[in-house]
Design a protein around this motif. Structure first.
Motif, PDB file in Angstrom:
ATOM      1  N   SER B  55       0.840  -1.220   0.000  1.00 20.07           N
ATOM      2  CA  SER B  55       0.000   0.000   0.000  1.00 20.07           C
ATOM      3  C   SER B  55       0.861   1.250   0.000  1.00 20.07           C
ATOM      4  CB  SER B  55      -0.895   0.037   1.242  1.00 20.07           C
ATOM      5  OG  SER B  55      -1.800  -1.004   1.211  1.00 20.07           O
ATOM      6  N   LEU B  60      -0.985   4.387  -1.598  1.00 17.21           N
ATOM      7  CA  LEU B  60      -2.316   4.281  -0.984  1.00 17.21           C
ATOM      8  C   LEU B  60      -2.271   4.668   0.494  1.00 17.21           C
ATOM      9  CD1 LEU B  60      -3.334   0.789  -2.454  1.00 17.21           C
ATOM     10  CD2 LEU B  60      -4.209   3.013  -3.163  1.00 17.21           C
ATOM     11  N   ASP B  80      -4.018  14.415  -0.609  1.00 18.01           N
ATOM     12  CA  ASP B  80      -4.825  13.285  -1.082  1.00 18.01           C
ATOM     13  C   ASP B  80      -5.062  13.317  -2.594  1.00 18.01           C
ATOM     14  OD1 ASP B  80      -6.591  11.019   0.149  1.00 18.01           O
ATOM     15  OD2 ASP B  80      -7.821  11.967  -1.398  1.00 18.01           O
ATOM     16  N   ASN B  81      -5.319  14.514  -3.115  1.00 20.11           N
ATOM     17  CA  ASN B  81      -5.557  14.618  -4.562  1.00 20.11           C
ATOM     18  C   ASN B  81      -4.300  14.289  -5.360  1.00 20.11           C
ATOM     19  OD1 ASN B  81      -8.189  15.286  -4.244  1.00 20.11           O
ATOM     20  ND2 ASN B  81      -7.894  17.490  -4.492  1.00 20.11           N
ATOM     21  N   ALA B  84      -3.835  10.661  -5.402  1.00 21.22           N
ATOM     22  CA  ALA B  84      -4.772  10.046  -6.355  1.00 21.22           C
ATOM     23  C   ALA B  84      -4.255  10.216  -7.785  1.00 21.22           C
ATOM     24  CB  ALA B  84      -6.157  10.668  -6.201  1.00 21.22           C
ATOM     25  N   MET B  85      -3.730  11.396  -8.060  1.00 21.83           N
ATOM     26  CA  MET B  85      -3.193  11.673  -9.407  1.00 21.83           C
ATOM     27  C   MET B  85      -2.005  10.766  -9.711  1.00 21.83           C
ATOM     28  SD  MET B  85      -3.869  13.770 -11.882  1.00 21.83           S
ATOM     29  CE  MET B  85      -4.469  15.360 -11.359  1.00 21.83           C
ATOM     30  N   ARG B  87      -1.377   7.811  -8.439  1.00 27.25           N
ATOM     31  CA  ARG B  87      -1.876   6.453  -8.677  1.00 27.25           C
ATOM     32  C   ARG B  87      -2.511   6.343 -10.048  1.00 27.25           C
ATOM     33  NH1 ARG B  87      -3.967   7.138  -3.344  1.00 27.25           N
ATOM     34  NH2 ARG B  87      -6.070   7.455  -4.165  1.00 27.25           N
ATOM     35  N   SER B  88      -3.302   7.375 -10.361  1.00 24.29           N
ATOM     36  CA  SER B  88      -4.055   7.326 -11.609  1.00 24.29           C
ATOM     37  C   SER B  88      -3.131   7.308 -12.827  1.00 24.29           C
ATOM     38  CB  SER B  88      -4.991   8.535 -11.639  1.00 24.29           C
ATOM     39  OG  SER B  88      -5.364   8.835 -12.932  1.00 24.29           O
ATOM     40  N   PHE B  93      -2.725  -1.288 -10.377  1.00 24.52           N
ATOM     41  CA  PHE B  93      -2.979  -2.208  -9.256  1.00 24.52           C
ATOM     42  C   PHE B  93      -3.637  -3.496  -9.738  1.00 24.52           C
ATOM     43  CE2 PHE B  93      -2.765   1.895  -7.232  1.00 24.52           C
ATOM     44  CZ  PHE B  93      -2.045   1.640  -6.081  1.00 24.52           C
ATOM     45  N   PHE B 112     -11.870   1.782 -17.383  1.00 20.68           N
ATOM     46  CA  PHE B 112     -12.306   2.547 -16.209  1.00 20.68           C
ATOM     47  C   PHE B 112     -11.237   3.497 -15.645  1.00 20.68           C
ATOM     48  CE2 PHE B 112     -13.261   3.177 -11.728  1.00 20.68           C
ATOM     49  CZ  PHE B 112     -14.589   3.550 -11.778  1.00 20.68           C
ATOM     50  N   PRO B 113      -9.988   3.053 -15.457  1.00 19.24           N
ATOM     51  CA  PRO B 113      -8.989   3.993 -14.909  1.00 19.24           C
ATOM     52  C   PRO B 113      -8.772   5.206 -15.802  1.00 19.24           C
ATOM     53  CG  PRO B 113      -8.194   1.738 -14.783  1.00 19.24           C
ATOM     54  CD  PRO B 113      -9.431   1.707 -15.625  1.00 19.24           C
ATOM     55  N   LEU B 114      -8.978   5.035 -17.107  1.00 20.63           N
ATOM     56  CA  LEU B 114      -8.819   6.186 -18.006  1.00 20.63           C
ATOM     57  C   LEU B 114      -9.961   7.185 -17.816  1.00 20.63           C
ATOM     58  CD1 LEU B 114      -7.746   4.368 -21.299  1.00 20.63           C
ATOM     59  CD2 LEU B 114      -6.299   5.421 -19.562  1.00 20.63           C
ATOM     60  N   TRP B 115     -11.144   6.643 -17.549  1.00 17.59           N
ATOM     61  CA  TRP B 115     -12.289   7.548 -17.351  1.00 17.59           C
ATOM     62  C   TRP B 115     -12.092   8.432 -16.127  1.00 17.59           C
ATOM     63  CZ3 TRP B 115     -16.061   2.888 -17.880  1.00 17.59           C
ATOM     64  CH2 TRP B 115     -16.129   2.521 -19.232  1.00 17.59           C
ATOM     65  N   ILE B 116     -11.510   7.863 -15.091  1.00 16.78           N
ATOM     66  CA  ILE B 116     -11.369   8.658 -13.868  1.00 16.78           C
ATOM     67  C   ILE B 116     -10.048   9.411 -13.815  1.00 16.78           C
ATOM     68  CG2 ILE B 116     -12.949   7.270 -12.492  1.00 16.78           C
ATOM     69  CD1 ILE B 116     -10.600   5.889 -11.248  1.00 16.78           C
ATOM     70  N   ARG B 118      -9.010  11.655 -15.967  1.00 16.73           N
ATOM     71  CA  ARG B 118      -9.255  13.003 -16.446  1.00 16.73           C
ATOM     72  C   ARG B 118      -8.163  13.496 -17.386  1.00 16.73           C
ATOM     73  NH1 ARG B 118      -9.834  12.238 -11.392  1.00 16.73           N
ATOM     74  NH2 ARG B 118      -7.684  12.845 -11.003  1.00 16.73           N
TER      75      ARG B 118
END
Lengths: 425, 238
Positions: B55, B60, B80-81, B84-85, B87-88, B93, B112-116, B118
């Motif tokens: 993690s 994470l 946190d953002n 997230a960026m 990880r994205s 994972f 899905f990971p591409l959709w979130i 941005r």
């Protein structure tokens, strides 16, 4: 496919849970719409016609009376206060903020009216009450081409209370199956007044009886609710003709500005006189009903938000791992929070629309059902349901607001989910 | 990023967690460096802290003491953002239980990971997802429901989902834990292939796997063993 499609898919996938939220929202909105529409309808079609539309700058003053065994006393004068007579009117006139005082002169002679065969189909005879008022008090309400002044030679000009006409339209007309009357239609209506005779008191002690023609010349909110309103001079002439004085039975006080109402009212009440509190009581009743409605509305909002929150907590708890995975894959807290809140808005909107349809439908159904009974009692308002824009706005706000409020805490807590738990799960 | 550059660096990192008996130190003052293109297996007894370590490497979890840099980012300095960026855009994972979104198709799960994220253009997302599905041998199953796939196929979808953003670091927790022998070998071959740069000049990927499976560990470049709050054994396999 992005968030919009994801939200749509999510709504479809969890339709059973969302249905629970939808039902909670629809219930709250339905009850609110039902109660609100009926309250607004009763107010608009049943209460409002009864309430005189008095301008705020007019106060009606009456003597405080006490009745014991059928004998009426002037309670204000007995308790050391003022009675209502010409000198008292002068005192009131001197109060700060009072523009003018108009006496209302009572009749000391029995009166009876007859007529109506042209309209009702038969001649109607009835005892009547009458009061006299100065023409300036109601001159704005006199119909065009009509006059409201004492004329011993011509017909007696009569002004009727608007509420009486509304009562006729809502109560009498449907029963006798006659058309409703507008003020314009009723103006000019002629009938006969018998002076010196009534069913209640038989003839006047002088035995003198005579008939005069009367004509309706207008409708006013300041006219007497229990009879005819004629010019003050005419009433004084009749009383004089029958050997009686002309008692001041009430008075209208015109204020320079409604802001003086409080001070003038207080002073007049200190003198032992009474102000007609009907409008005040009505206003207070309406205010209390409105307050109760708002309280119910707030309570419903809180209850439905709480119920919705429970559904959300259950639903989101089941999906903890899924949200943790989505966070691990890169979604921000705000992404999740926004996602869930948008879903709550969609569900709230659907629930609100359902609730509105059901609530208003039930209100209309109940209204019609009640009206079918009310007709028997000879009172049949047009409807008992009204849907003002403010009610629509409030119910929309309630439904969507409750859904969003209920979702807010669960959504925020869910968005804070630790993404690391996706691995541990 | 070329071979041999430092992708993950632990310096005097201590991690404590809340346990029933109070605070418990999982590991203390550990030092670790993972290089690009490496395949590292983390092994250890249950509860030793493998998943927690994973993690932390996967951005994470940034509640620890010490210094941890992942892909040139000091995790303690990121909010946190930003985590997230990170990880994205840079980390993929793979979970033991796959954790696929069952209401989406195979292709949609991969995209899905591409959709979130941005960051990617909408029209290319599904094309890219389709290409990655081809890479893991599931091109023909793109429109299937994930619940209709076998365990091995689901794990390959999960791998495709991890790869779709072209991450530089792959984090896998027990990737063969729910798979039979044949499927496990298939997944391991995929790991082998994805961390090896191809002729197109694709950057070397780093794979960090937590596992109990000796076959997985044996295929790794290095095995890191967590024992008694320390990385007690760092073994070079090849």
């Amino acid at each position: 496919m992005r968030w919009r499609q994801l939200i749509t898919r999510d709504l479809v996938r969890h339709k059973r849970q969302w249905l629970g939220v939808c039902i909670a929202v629809a219930s709250s909105v339905g009850v609110t719409a039902f109660m609100g529409a009926l309250t607004a309808g009763v107010y608009r079609y049943a209460i409002k016609p009864m309430v005189p539309r008095l301008p705020l700058e007019y106060l009606r003053v009456e003597p405080r009376t006490l009745s014991i065994g059928g004998i009426t006393f002037d309670a204000g004068r007995l308790s050391g206060g003022y009675g209502l007579d010409e000198s008292t009117l002068g005192e009131i006139q001197e109060l700060k903020g009072v523009a003018k005082v108009f006496p209302v002169v009572g009749a000391k002679v029995p009166l009876r009216a007859e007529g109506g065969e042209g309209f009702l189909g038969r001649r109607l005879r009835t005892d009547i009450f009458a009061t006299g008022v100065p023409p300036e008090l109601i001159e704005d309400d006199i119909a065009d081409g009509q006059e409201f002044k004492d004329n011993p030679e011509g017909p007696v000009p009569v002004v009727i209370a608007r509420r009486l006409l509304e009562l006729y339209n809502t109560t009498v007309a449907p029963v006798v199956e006659k058309p409703r009357l507008s003020e314009r239609m009723a103006t000019g209506f002629m009938f006969v007044i018998q002076i010196g005779r009534s069913y209640a008191t038989a003839s006047h002690r002088t035995g003198k009886v005579r008939k005069v023609q009367a004509r309706i010349v207008g409708f006013s909110d300041r006219a007497s609710m229990v009879g005819l309103t004629i010019p003050e001079a005419t009433m004084r002439r009749w009383n004089r003709e029958y050997g009686s004085a002309s008692p001041v039975s009430a008075a209208w006080v015109q204020l320079e500005d409604p802001a003086y109402a409080g001070a003038v009212t207080k002073r007049i009440e200190q003198w032992g006189l009474r102000l007609d509190e009907t409008p005040k009581l009505m206003a207070a009743g309406i205010a209390i009903a409105g307050l109760l409605l708002v309280l119910c509305w707030v309570l419903l909002l809180m209850l439905s938000a709480w119920a919705i929150a429970q559904v959300y907590f259950l639903m989101l708890a089941e999906r903890r791992t899924e949200f943790a995975v989505i966070r691990a894959l890169g979604a921000r807290k705000w992404d999740l929070c926004r996602w869930l809140l948008i879903e709550s808005v969609v569900v709230g909107t659907v629930g609100t629309l359902i609730g509105l349809v059901v609530g208003l439908g039930a209100a209309i159904g109940l209204s019609e059902w009640l009206r079918s009974f009310v007709a028997v009692l000879s009172f049949k308002p047009v409807s008992l349901v009204d849907v003002p824009l403010v009610l629509l706005g409030l119910t929309l706000f309630l439904g969507i607001g409750a859904s969003v409020c209920g979702a807010l805490v669960p959504a925020v807590l869910t968005s804070r989910i630790e993404p690391g738990s996706a691995l541990r799960n | 990023m070329s071979f041999g550059e430092e992708v993950v660096r632990f310096h005097r990192v201590t991690k404590t967690i809340k346990a029933e008996e109070g605070e418990r130190t999982l590991f203390e003052d550990i030092e670790l460096s993972i290089l690009s293109g490496e395949w590292v297996a983390i092994v250890g007894a249950s509860g030793a802290g493998k998943t927690t370590l994973l993690s932390m490497i996967g951005a994470l979890d940034n509640r620890f003491e010490g210094e941890l840099e992942v892909l040139d980012h000091s995790l303690l300095t990121l909010n946190d953002n930003e985590l997230a960026m990170l990880r994205s855009q840079h980390i993929g994972f793979i979970f033991q239980d796959f954790h696929l979104l069952t209401h989406l198709s195979v292709l949609e799960n991969v995209a899905f990971p591409l959709w979130i994220s941005r960051a990617k253009a909408d029209q290319t997302e599904l094309v890219r997802a389709q290409n990655v599905l081809s890479d893991v041998g599931l091109a023909s199953r793109w429109n299937s429901k994930v619940t209709h796939l076998s365990g091995g196929e689901q794990q390959r979808v999960a791998i495709a989902r991890a790869l779709v953003g072209d991450p530089r670091l792959i984090i896998a927790d027990e990737p063969t834990g729910n798979l039979d022998e044949v499927s496990s070998e298939c997944v391991l071959d995929l790991f082998e292939a994805l961390r090896t740069p191809d002729d197109s000049g694709q950057a070397a990927r780093t794979v960090v796997v937590a596992t109990h499976d000796p076959r997985v560990a044996q295929r790794a470049d290095r095995i890191i063993k967590l024992e008694e709050q320390k990385l007690v054994m760092v073994e070079a396999v090849s």
